[in-house]
Design a protein around this motif. Structure first.
Motif, PDB file in Angstrom:
ATOM      1  N   MET A 287       0.849  -1.190   0.000  1.00 33.77           N
ATOM      2  CA  MET A 287       0.000   0.000   0.000  1.00 33.77           C
ATOM      3  C   MET A 287       0.886   1.242   0.000  1.00 33.77           C
ATOM      4  O   MET A 287       1.887   1.297   0.715  1.00 33.77           O
ATOM      5  CB  MET A 287      -0.912   0.037   1.228  1.00 33.77           C
ATOM      6  CG  MET A 287      -1.632   1.387   1.336  1.00 33.77           C
ATOM      7  SD  MET A 287      -2.810   1.462   2.665  1.00 33.77           S
ATOM      8  CE  MET A 287      -4.171   0.613   1.931  1.00 33.77           C
ATOM      9  N   PHE A 356       4.225   0.410   2.232  1.00 30.79           N
ATOM     10  CA  PHE A 356       4.451  -0.664   3.202  1.00 30.79           C
ATOM     11  C   PHE A 356       3.642  -1.890   2.790  1.00 30.79           C
ATOM     12  O   PHE A 356       2.765  -1.808   1.934  1.00 30.79           O
ATOM     13  CB  PHE A 356       4.062  -0.210   4.621  1.00 30.79           C
ATOM     14  CG  PHE A 356       2.687   0.406   4.710  1.00 30.79           C
ATOM     15  CD1 PHE A 356       1.579  -0.381   4.969  1.00 30.79           C
ATOM     16  CD2 PHE A 356       2.500   1.767   4.515  1.00 30.79           C
ATOM     17  CE1 PHE A 356       0.310   0.180   5.045  1.00 30.79           C
ATOM     18  CE2 PHE A 356       1.238   2.339   4.583  1.00 30.79           C
ATOM     19  CZ  PHE A 356       0.134   1.544   4.851  1.00 30.79           C
ATOM     20  N   PHE A 358       0.935  -4.761   2.686  1.00 35.01           N
ATOM     21  CA  PHE A 358      -0.498  -4.641   2.956  1.00 35.01           C
ATOM     22  C   PHE A 358      -1.222  -5.825   2.312  1.00 35.01           C
ATOM     23  O   PHE A 358      -0.993  -6.114   1.137  1.00 35.01           O
ATOM     24  CB  PHE A 358      -1.011  -3.330   2.330  1.00 35.01           C
ATOM     25  CG  PHE A 358      -2.500  -3.113   2.469  1.00 35.01           C
ATOM     26  CD1 PHE A 358      -3.037  -2.705   3.672  1.00 35.01           C
ATOM     27  CD2 PHE A 358      -3.347  -3.308   1.387  1.00 35.01           C
ATOM     28  CE1 PHE A 358      -4.407  -2.493   3.800  1.00 35.01           C
ATOM     29  CE2 PHE A 358      -4.713  -3.102   1.511  1.00 35.01           C
ATOM     30  CZ  PHE A 358      -5.240  -2.687   2.729  1.00 35.01           C
ATOM     31  N   LEU A 381      -5.152  10.737   9.791  1.00 34.74           N
ATOM     32  CA  LEU A 381      -5.193   9.693   8.754  1.00 34.74           C
ATOM     33  C   LEU A 381      -6.201  10.014   7.661  1.00 34.74           C
ATOM     34  O   LEU A 381      -6.118   9.489   6.557  1.00 34.74           O
ATOM     35  CB  LEU A 381      -5.566   8.342   9.381  1.00 34.74           C
ATOM     36  CG  LEU A 381      -4.599   7.737  10.374  1.00 34.74           C
ATOM     37  CD1 LEU A 381      -5.161   6.418  10.891  1.00 34.74           C
ATOM     38  CD2 LEU A 381      -3.251   7.517   9.734  1.00 34.74           C
ATOM     39  N   SER A 382      -7.157  10.898   7.998  1.00 38.16           N
ATOM     40  CA  SER A 382      -8.150  11.224   6.977  1.00 38.16           C
ATOM     41  C   SER A 382      -7.583  12.203   5.940  1.00 38.16           C
ATOM     42  O   SER A 382      -8.114  12.336   4.849  1.00 38.16           O
ATOM     43  CB  SER A 382      -9.421  11.791   7.619  1.00 38.16           C
ATOM     44  OG  SER A 382      -9.082  12.954   8.339  1.00 38.16           O
ATOM     45  N   SER A 384      -5.202  11.998   3.835  1.00 34.32           N
ATOM     46  CA  SER A 384      -4.226  11.182   3.104  1.00 34.32           C
ATOM     47  C   SER A 384      -4.881  10.591   1.858  1.00 34.32           C
ATOM     48  O   SER A 384      -6.107  10.616   1.725  1.00 34.32           O
ATOM     49  CB  SER A 384      -3.711  10.053   4.008  1.00 34.32           C
ATOM     50  OG  SER A 384      -4.762   9.158   4.331  1.00 34.32           O
ATOM     51  N   TRP A 385      -4.053  10.105   0.969  1.00 36.00           N
ATOM     52  CA  TRP A 385      -4.505   9.323  -0.179  1.00 36.00           C
ATOM     53  C   TRP A 385      -3.865   7.950  -0.054  1.00 36.00           C
ATOM     54  O   TRP A 385      -2.645   7.857   0.147  1.00 36.00           O
ATOM     55  CB  TRP A 385      -4.039   9.953  -1.493  1.00 36.00           C
ATOM     56  CG  TRP A 385      -4.653  11.283  -1.813  1.00 36.00           C
ATOM     57  CD1 TRP A 385      -5.844  11.784  -1.352  1.00 36.00           C
ATOM     58  CD2 TRP A 385      -4.107  12.285  -2.678  1.00 36.00           C
ATOM     59  NE1 TRP A 385      -6.063  13.031  -1.882  1.00 36.00           N
ATOM     60  CE2 TRP A 385      -5.022  13.368  -2.707  1.00 36.00           C
ATOM     61  CE3 TRP A 385      -2.945  12.385  -3.445  1.00 36.00           C
ATOM     62  CZ2 TRP A 385      -4.799  14.516  -3.461  1.00 36.00           C
ATOM     63  CZ3 TRP A 385      -2.726  13.521  -4.197  1.00 36.00           C
ATOM     64  CH2 TRP A 385      -3.646  14.580  -4.213  1.00 36.00           C
ATOM     65  N   ALA A 386      -4.663   6.898  -0.206  1.00 38.26           N
ATOM     66  CA  ALA A 386      -4.117   5.546  -0.059  1.00 38.26           C
ATOM     67  C   ALA A 386      -4.428   4.723  -1.298  1.00 38.26           C
ATOM     68  O   ALA A 386      -5.489   4.883  -1.909  1.00 38.26           O
ATOM     69  CB  ALA A 386      -4.725   4.883   1.177  1.00 38.26           C
ATOM     70  N   ALA A 387      -3.505   3.843  -1.665  1.00 43.27           N
ATOM     71  CA  ALA A 387      -3.697   3.017  -2.862  1.00 43.27           C
ATOM     72  C   ALA A 387      -3.052   1.658  -2.671  1.00 43.27           C
ATOM     73  O   ALA A 387      -1.994   1.571  -2.037  1.00 43.27           O
ATOM     74  CB  ALA A 387      -3.072   3.713  -4.070  1.00 43.27           C
ATOM     75  N   TYR A 388      -3.690   0.601  -3.208  1.00 37.40           N
ATOM     76  CA  TYR A 388      -3.040  -0.714  -3.181  1.00 37.40           C
ATOM     77  C   TYR A 388      -3.253  -1.507  -4.462  1.00 37.40           C
ATOM     78  O   TYR A 388      -2.514  -2.426  -4.738  1.00 37.40           O
ATOM     79  CB  TYR A 388      -3.461  -1.523  -1.955  1.00 37.40           C
ATOM     80  CG  TYR A 388      -4.941  -1.796  -1.850  1.00 37.40           C
ATOM     81  CD1 TYR A 388      -5.518  -2.881  -2.498  1.00 37.40           C
ATOM     82  CD2 TYR A 388      -5.756  -0.973  -1.093  1.00 37.40           C
ATOM     83  CE1 TYR A 388      -6.881  -3.127  -2.394  1.00 37.40           C
ATOM     84  CE2 TYR A 388      -7.113  -1.201  -0.989  1.00 37.40           C
ATOM     85  CZ  TYR A 388      -7.666  -2.284  -1.641  1.00 37.40           C
ATOM     86  OH  TYR A 388      -9.007  -2.519  -1.546  1.00 37.40           O
ATOM     87  N   GLU A 389      -4.280  -1.186  -5.265  1.00 37.07           N
ATOM     88  CA  GLU A 389      -4.400  -1.863  -6.557  1.00 37.07           C
ATOM     89  C   GLU A 389      -3.289  -1.340  -7.462  1.00 37.07           C
ATOM     90  O   GLU A 389      -2.882  -0.182  -7.339  1.00 37.07           O
ATOM     91  CB  GLU A 389      -5.752  -1.541  -7.200  1.00 37.07           C
ATOM     92  CG  GLU A 389      -6.921  -2.216  -6.509  1.00 37.07           C
ATOM     93  CD  GLU A 389      -8.260  -1.854  -7.162  1.00 37.07           C
ATOM     94  OE1 GLU A 389      -8.290  -0.946  -8.011  1.00 37.07           O
ATOM     95  OE2 GLU A 389      -9.253  -2.484  -6.814  1.00 37.07           O
ATOM     96  N   GLU A 392      -3.848   1.943  -9.075  1.00 36.02           N
ATOM     97  CA  GLU A 392      -3.895   3.035  -8.106  1.00 36.02           C
ATOM     98  C   GLU A 392      -2.508   3.358  -7.566  1.00 36.02           C
ATOM     99  O   GLU A 392      -2.167   4.522  -7.340  1.00 36.02           O
ATOM    100  CB  GLU A 392      -4.842   2.682  -6.959  1.00 36.02           C
ATOM    101  CG  GLU A 392      -6.293   2.575  -7.389  1.00 36.02           C
ATOM    102  CD  GLU A 392      -6.844   3.906  -7.883  1.00 36.02           C
ATOM    103  OE1 GLU A 392      -7.039   4.032  -9.111  1.00 36.02           O
ATOM    104  OE2 GLU A 392      -7.053   4.814  -7.065  1.00 36.02           O
ATOM    105  N   ARG A 395      -1.009   5.397 -10.042  1.00 41.43           N
ATOM    106  CA  ARG A 395      -1.572   6.751 -10.019  1.00 41.43           C
ATOM    107  C   ARG A 395      -0.801   7.638  -9.033  1.00 41.43           C
ATOM    108  O   ARG A 395      -0.483   8.789  -9.327  1.00 41.43           O
ATOM    109  CB  ARG A 395      -3.036   6.634  -9.587  1.00 41.43           C
ATOM    110  CG  ARG A 395      -3.906   7.771  -9.983  1.00 41.43           C
ATOM    111  CD  ARG A 395      -5.325   7.415  -9.667  1.00 41.43           C
ATOM    112  NE  ARG A 395      -6.170   8.575  -9.613  1.00 41.43           N
ATOM    113  CZ  ARG A 395      -7.286   8.646  -8.904  1.00 41.43           C
ATOM    114  NH1 ARG A 395      -7.682   7.606  -8.193  1.00 41.43           N
ATOM    115  NH2 ARG A 395      -8.003   9.736  -8.905  1.00 41.43           N
ATOM    116  N   LEU A 396      -0.478   7.092  -7.871  1.00 41.01           N
ATOM    117  CA  LEU A 396       0.289   7.887  -6.900  1.00 41.01           C
ATOM    118  C   LEU A 396       1.724   8.111  -7.385  1.00 41.01           C
ATOM    119  O   LEU A 396       2.313   9.164  -7.137  1.00 41.01           O
ATOM    120  CB  LEU A 396       0.302   7.202  -5.527  1.00 41.01           C
ATOM    121  CG  LEU A 396      -1.022   7.199  -4.770  1.00 41.01           C
ATOM    122  CD1 LEU A 396      -0.814   6.717  -3.336  1.00 41.01           C
ATOM    123  CD2 LEU A 396      -1.655   8.580  -4.733  1.00 41.01           C
TER     124      LEU A 396
END
Lengths: 544, 265
Positions: A287, A356, A358, A381-382, A384-389, A392, A395-396
């Protein structure tokens, strides 16, 4: 063992080697071969060669040596310091050394390895590893290569090659010659840590095969290299100590070091890397998070906290300064589709970008340590932008790359008015304990000078790229002066003048800040021991 | 208001590779994602929710157990809860059997639905049939290819801007209704780390064939009117003319001669 023998390479007929004669012809028809990402101007070279194999490469070296012409070696020309920009003589493009030769499991090291010719790009290598589809092996592999491939396919796990320089079109040989690193160096180290074997052609056309772990410097700090004619050359290691940071300044040196490490990061001064064997690592789900923060200083606090929290293992830890976010906000307003992200939060005054392990489908996710570290630094934590696919995560990454692209576009626009302008991007790193001091130096000096600047990059390795965007010629001169002051400060803090870009032809002056004249002489003596006539890559590391 | 978003999990590729010998999709090393058009539908739902606070967004999918990951993604992106309709008996369903199963699941698991949103099509099958079929089965009005949608002031109708081949139309539909979504002109959402963690504790209910008011003969392959006999890639277009091993100047002359010959220049 500190003694090694070279092997004679059969020589091809020089007249049959594909070449372009004459600088005018090369300049008009093959201009892209004459520079790299540094955009440094070349000196007039007489030939451009495209050898197909080592026998052709050896024949070129012999002919050029006889004609007393030097050679410059080019891989994918993605370097930033002009390493492959020709300096008279001949230019040799290794682009035809483009085959993956083997994938095999090394039982003693319990790891998968790839053996490849030097011109295979990192993108191609990673794509072949990810899909477990190696067209070169299927087309040309012998039975051992095919059986290694089948075993690799049968392994239910998936693998990757950890070094991730920004420019994935870089050739694997180029990344070894420059000891390239990238964001993931934070966890996995630079290219050096993943090289398990090299094949190198020396300036006399003879080759060395160097597996890691076989040839070590004598206690007196020497290697002896015998050639096929029975001559020997003694290589004496320099006496300096390397900085304890990520570093690509000067030749690697350590007591009783492995010979392979001498060639990694030597910028082509000792020999031409023709083949590389690297180790792979099992791929796990990841992630990435862009965590927005109030200020640059809060970001540095969080970097310290994350590095000190041993329960948190990050793959990379990158930085966007407040003014970098401002630049991206402007870009977002002008062209929201190009940035392709929701609006950057208005209150964000800096950001950290990290990755890290995930497992998206795990029954229970426990990120308490990470959550606590972020929250105890006053971040939410809100925000933030999070991605794991995969798409995505990409994209980051694209969002990360749009920053240098935006800077380049601004400079290109300003160049129309002031053709002499260019980007000023630093590549300095300092030890962990000096991150805060170095940041303060940057901020104080740049604010006082009233220059436009942004900062981003590998803050986890205390390796922040300061990019100065000069608006006119006098700002460029001011920026260059400040860059020199920063380099001197980094050395004062026991850091390095080049953490990942190398010295090449662009940073020779900075090298003199970091090493004494005696140490530079020791480096030059090593170069001459390997390459007595200074045939290879003139102008790199040492002034011509 | 209660909005149901029907979603599908699809392979994360656009150029699907087919094994020429078996005629089956090569899935090795390919991960699955939430169908992008379903994500656009969900985005409209979340947008409506941000405009009308008393809105609940529920994501639903019919698929194997691993389709749960697509629902988790919906929960991260703003859905309040999710329903996984999963049973071996659903295997091999064509668009009709899928629409019938989904409509039955919506009736069984959810009540008082005001709006059903779906992607205009899935990027793997590309049929674009399930939305319209679902509307027919549920006897609801439908609008396809929606790119913008807003509730009217009475909240009883939805105004939808839809794509057509020649431009756009703006239509109004009374609720409840079914609307399928095209891409539209917006930047995709991205969840926060907090959203990702929170999604794991939101309600994700699983229902099976036993929960539906359907006969076994109406489910999966048995309930399908169509069947995929084979899958094959379209014939590759022939490559153009390639000049190789020539000096650039000669190659340029030959290209120019060809363009003249074909009257391009």
């Amino acid at each position: 063992m500190h003694e090694i023998s070279t092997k004679l390479t059969p020589m091809a007929d020089f007249d049959n080697i594909r070449r372009i004669d004459g600088f005018e012809h090369i300049k008009n028809e093959y201009p892209t071969y004459l520079t790299d990402e540094s955009k440094l101007s070349p000196e007039a070279c007489d030939y451009l060669f495209f050898p197909m194999d080592e026998s052709e490469l050896a024949a070129i070296l012999k002919q050029m040596s006889d004609r007393k012409l030097s050679v410059t070696i080019a891989g994918a020309r993605t370097g930033l310091v002009g390493g492959c920009v020709p300096c008279k003589g001949a230019l040799i493009s290794l682009e035809n050394f483009d085959r993956v030769q083997a994938v095999y499991y090394d039982q003693p090291a319990t790891e998968w390895r790839i053996q490849s010719q030097c011109a295979v790009s990192l993108r191609s290598l990673n794509s072949q590893i990810a899909s477990k589809n190696f067209p070169d092996l299927i087309r040309c592999g012998d039975s051992a290569a095919l059986s290694g491939l089948q075993r690799f396919k049968n392994d239910p796990d998936h693998y990757f090659y950890p070094p991730d320089p920004t420019e994935m079109s870089a050739s694997i040989g180029g990344t070894v010659a420059t000891n390239a690193s990238g964001a993931r160096t934070f966890r996995y180290g630079p290219t050096r840590d993943w090289v398990r074997g090299l094949r190198v052609m020396l300036s006399d056309g003879e080759t060395l095969s160097i597996p890691r772990g076989k040839y070590f410097a004598s206690p007196g700090g020497e290697f002896t290299v015998y050639d096929s004619r029975g001559n020997d050359r003694r290589i004496t290691l320099p006496s300096y100590r390397m900085p304890r940071t990520k570093n690509t300044s000067g030749f690697y040196a350590a007591p009783q070091m492995d010979l392979i490490d001498l060639f990694i990061g030597s910028e082509g001064c000792f020999g031409i890397i023709t083949e590389v064997t690297v180790a792979l690592l099992r791929r796990t789900d990841k992630m990435s998070v862009v965590q927005f923060l109030d200020s640059d200083e809060q970001a540095i606090d969080l970097v310290d906290a994350l590095r000190n929290e041993k329960r948190v293992q990050l793959d990379f830890l990158e930085f966007y300064s407040g003014n970098a976010l401002d630049l991206l906000r402007q870009r977002q307003k002008q062209d929201p589709k190009a940035v392709d992200m929701p609006a950057i939060p208005e209150q964000a005054g800096a950001a950290l970008f990290f990755e890290f392990g995930f497992a998206p489908m795990a029954n229970k996710l426990d990120y308490t340590a990470l959550e606590e570290t972020i929250k105890s630094n006053g971040a939410s934590l809100s925000d933030s932008w999070a991605a794991y696919e995969n798409r995505e995560l990409q994209r980051l990454k694209d969002f990360r790359h749009i920053l240098p692209e935006t800077i380049n576009a601004i400079i290109a626009e300003r160049k129309k008015q002031h053709p002499e302008l260019h980007k000023l991007g630093t590549d300095l790193a300092v030890p962990d304990s000096r991150l805060r001091d170095m940041w303060q130096v940057y901020k104080d000096r740049l604010s006082a000078a009233d220059l436009q600047w942004v900062a981003f990059g590998h803050i986890g390795n205390n390796h922040i790229h300061i990019n100065i965007l000069p608006r006119n010629g006098s700002e460029l001169q001011e920026g260059l002066k400040i860059y020199g002051q920063f380099a001197a400060k980094a050395v004062e803090f026991n850091g390095t003048v080049s953490a990942e870009h190398g010295i090449g032809k662009m940073k020779i002056k900075f090298l003199e800040l970091m090493y004494s004249p005696e140490h530079l002489d020791e480096m030059r003596a090593m170069k001459l021991a390997f390459d007595p006539d200074s045939l290879l890559n003139p102008g790199n590391i040492f002034p011509t | 208001m209660k909005i149901v978003v029907c979603v599908k999990q699809v392979p994360e590729i656009t150029d699907v590779k087919v094994n020429p010998e078996t005629g089956t999709l090569i899935r090795e090393g390919i991960t699955s994602i939430l169908n992008p058009f379903c994500e656009y539908a969900l985005d409209h739902a979340v947008q409506l929710k941000s405009e009308h606070k008393d809105t609940e967004v529920i994501a639903i999918t019919m698929g194997p157990p691993q389709a749960k990951s697509a629902l988790l993604r919906c929960l991260e992106l703003g859905a309040d809860r999710a329903v996984l309709v999963s049973d071996l008996k659903f295997a091999g369903a064509d668009t009709w059997a899928t629409a019938l199963t989904l409509s039955s699941a919506i009736k069984a698991a959810l009540s008082d639905v005001n709006l059903i949103l779906m992607g205009k099509q899935a990027i793997d099958g590309d049929t674009a049939q399930v939305g319209p079929e679902l509307a027919e089965i549920l006897n609801l009005p439908q609008i396809t290819y929606g790119v913008e949608m807003h509730l009217t002031s009475s909240k009883k109708r939805l105004r939808v801007k839809r794509e057509t081949e020649s431009g756009y139309e703006v239509l109004e539909v009374r609720l409840p209704a079914v609307v399928s979504a095209s891409k539209g002109d917006f930047i995709r959402r991205i969840p926060s780390f907090e959203d990702v963690l929170a999604a794991r504790v939101k309600e994700l209910r699983e229902i099976s064939a036993d929960d539906l008011d359907l006969e076994e003969t109406e489910l999966g392959l048995r309930g399908s009117f169509t069947q995929v006999i084979s899958v094959f890639p379209p014939q590759q277009k022939q490559g153009g003319i390639k000049l190789e091993g020539l000096e650039p100047e000669i190659a340029a002359r030959q290209i120019a001669a060809y363009l003249r010959e074909e009257q391009f220049i």
